[in-house]
Design an enzyme around this catalytic site. Structure first.
Site, PDB file in Angstrom:
ATOM      1  N   LEU A 203       1.058  -1.150   0.059  1.00  0.00           N
ATOM      2  CA  LEU A 203       0.082  -0.070   0.157  1.00  0.00           C
ATOM      3  C   LEU A 203       0.772   1.463   0.042  1.00  0.00           C
ATOM      4  O   LEU A 203       1.590   1.435   0.818  1.00  0.00           O
ATOM      5  CB  LEU A 203      -0.945  -0.069   1.264  1.00  0.00           C
ATOM      6  CG  LEU A 203      -1.853  -1.294   1.310  1.00  0.00           C
ATOM      7  CD1 LEU A 203      -2.346  -1.623   2.675  1.00  0.00           C
ATOM      8  CD2 LEU A 203      -3.006  -1.021   0.476  1.00  0.00           C
ATOM      9  N   HIS A 204       0.888   2.104  -0.993  1.00  0.00           N
ATOM     10  CA  HIS A 204       1.461   3.162  -1.169  1.00  0.00           C
ATOM     11  C   HIS A 204       0.816   4.564  -1.693  1.00  0.00           C
ATOM     12  O   HIS A 204       1.611   5.357  -1.790  1.00  0.00           O
ATOM     13  CB  HIS A 204       2.912   2.971  -1.768  1.00  0.00           C
ATOM     14  CG  HIS A 204       2.753   2.876  -3.198  1.00  0.00           C
ATOM     15  ND1 HIS A 204       2.540   1.479  -3.696  1.00  0.00           N
ATOM     16  CD2 HIS A 204       2.735   3.869  -4.143  1.00  0.00           C
ATOM     17  CE1 HIS A 204       2.489   1.759  -5.156  1.00  0.00           C
ATOM     18  NE2 HIS A 204       2.721   3.017  -5.430  1.00  0.00           N
TER      19      HIS A 204
END
Ligand code: UD1
Ligand code: UDP
Length: 372
Positions: A203-204
């Protein structure tokens, strides 16, 4: 065109390296003179060096070391650094990849210097201008001379934006060439301490990790998934602090690790029962590996991974139930035929078009639909 023309590739961030490697190899096989300019947008060894090693990319001719910053500061540093090095190198063509700030800056610099450009992964659109990448895609495509598309819908989006058909080439997906090349090396026993059955989360996206509120909502959903299946979380540096503050730390059912090298990461994904992501490239890789993928985003610039693959878009609130269903359904079969031309031969296809263009050959309609 000059004798022995020079092609430069401008690369800066993790996904750029994966997309460029097959193109560099393809041009090498055709004897085209080329070099890589690394902007230094990504600089940690695990975000950069490991990809050069895993993908067999040659040493860059220059590394601008621009590093991190706000969009304006980073893009400004990229513009100044790239102008100097591109002018000094005198390339005949500059190739840019994807949708990161290094891509945008390289296109602007070359357009102002009058240097022809090619964009690999042209025409992807999320139609969400809240994503920094969407701005980069639109500007890059509008200024590129050769546009290499990974999927047919990209061609129609480009046509709608007024890009002439003669500039567009449907070539398939070079990121999938890299995946195919890595397949024989993929082995989850390379990684220590991984449970027998597990999910992976990466997740970014700024919309997911840049505010405490978004991070809290996401982490709470991810922790709920971790009560169904243990999760391994290779953490992108962007989200590290915010996600940890929201509670995404090592604990029962959660193993947080540093970003993984390319072969390690794909080994992990290939062996996973489920992937939770907001990455662009991971949506494509899971489609090809047949691993169920839940993308925590309201939209995707890669709809083909939903219509032809294993990808589903979910809100954080819907993630736990979607994970439960994906795990119950078991190994995922793609939704339809796999995307056309995602066959491991996109790098050579792009290289053939570039080589023909460098020779000043008239690019026929065949070259525009993957048949050169
Ligand atoms: C960039 C791209 C994004 C892409 C992602 C791939 C833009 C606008 N965004 O996002 O589209 O999906 O790369 O991974 O270009 N950092 C480190 N070490 C590094 C690199 C970054 O610690 O080697 C940290 C820094 O705190 C930095 C933050 O990560 O401020 C964000 O880095 P940046 O390159 O600006 O954007 P990404 O979020 O990586
Ligand atoms: N990737 C990797 N290690 C990781 C996470 C991702 O090697 O820990 C690879 C992944 O397989 C894909 C690429 O990095 O090839 C995608 O990059 P990222 O998710 O950072 O960017 P995006 O595709 O969202 O722009």
């Amino acid at each position: 065109m000059r004798e022995n023309p020079l092609v430069l590739h401008v690369l800066g961030a993790r996904p750029n390296f994966v997309k460029a490697a097959p193109v560099v190899r393809g041009l090498d096989e055709l004897g085209v003179r080329q070099g890589i300019i690394h902007t230094g947008q990504h600089y940690d060894a695990l975000m950069s060096d490991v990809f050069f090693a895993d993908l067999g990319l040659p040493e860059p001719v220059a590394n601008l070391g621009v590093g991190s910053g706000t969009h304006a500061k980073q893009t400004a540093a990229l513009l100044v650094g790239l102008e100097e090095v591109v002018e000094a190198q005198e390339p005949d063509l500059v190739v840019v990849y994807g949708d990161v700030n290094s891509t945008l800056a390289a296109i602007l610099v070359c357009a102002k210097l009058g240097i022809p450009t090619a964009h690999v992964e042209a025409g992807l659109r999320s139609f969400d201008r809240g994503m920094p990448e969407e701005i980069n895609r639109i500007v890059t495509d509008s200024l590129s001379d050769l546009l290499f598309a990974t999927s047919p819908e990209a061609l129609s989006y480009l046509a709608t934006e007024g890009v002439p058909a003669a500039k567009m080439h449907l070539v398939g997906n070079p990121m999938i060439d890299s995946l195919f090349a890595a397949l024989p090396s993929l082995d989850s026993s390379r990684l220590e301490g991984i449970p027998a059955r597990y999910g992976v989360a990466t997740l970014h996206r700024p919309a997911n990790v840049d505010t405490p509120e978004a991070a809290a909502e996401l982490v709470s959903a991810v922790l709920e998934v971790s009560r169904q299946i243990p999760l391994v979380v290779p953490i992108h540096p962007r989200g590290r602090a915010r996600l940890a503050a929201a509670g995404l730390v090592d604990g029962p059912g959660v193993k947080v690790v540093d970003p993984l090298g390319y072969v390690d990461f794909l080994s992990l994904v290939k062996g996973a029962a489920l992937v939770v992501t907001d990455s662009g490239g991971v949506q494509e890789e899971t489609t090809m590996l047949g691993v169920p993928c839940l993308t925590v985003r309201p939209n995707t610039e890669r709809p083909i991974t939903v219509t032809h693959g294993t990808n589903r878009l979910v809100t954080p609130a819907a993630l736990p139930a979607a994970a439960s269903k994906a795990l119950a359904d078991g190994a995922s079969t793609p939704a339809g035929e796999l995307p056309v031309l995602w066959d491991g031969a996109s790098g050579p296809r792009i290289a053939r078009v570039i080589a023909a263009w460098l020779k000043g050959e008239n690019l026929s309609p065949a070259s525009r639909n993957g048949r050169l």
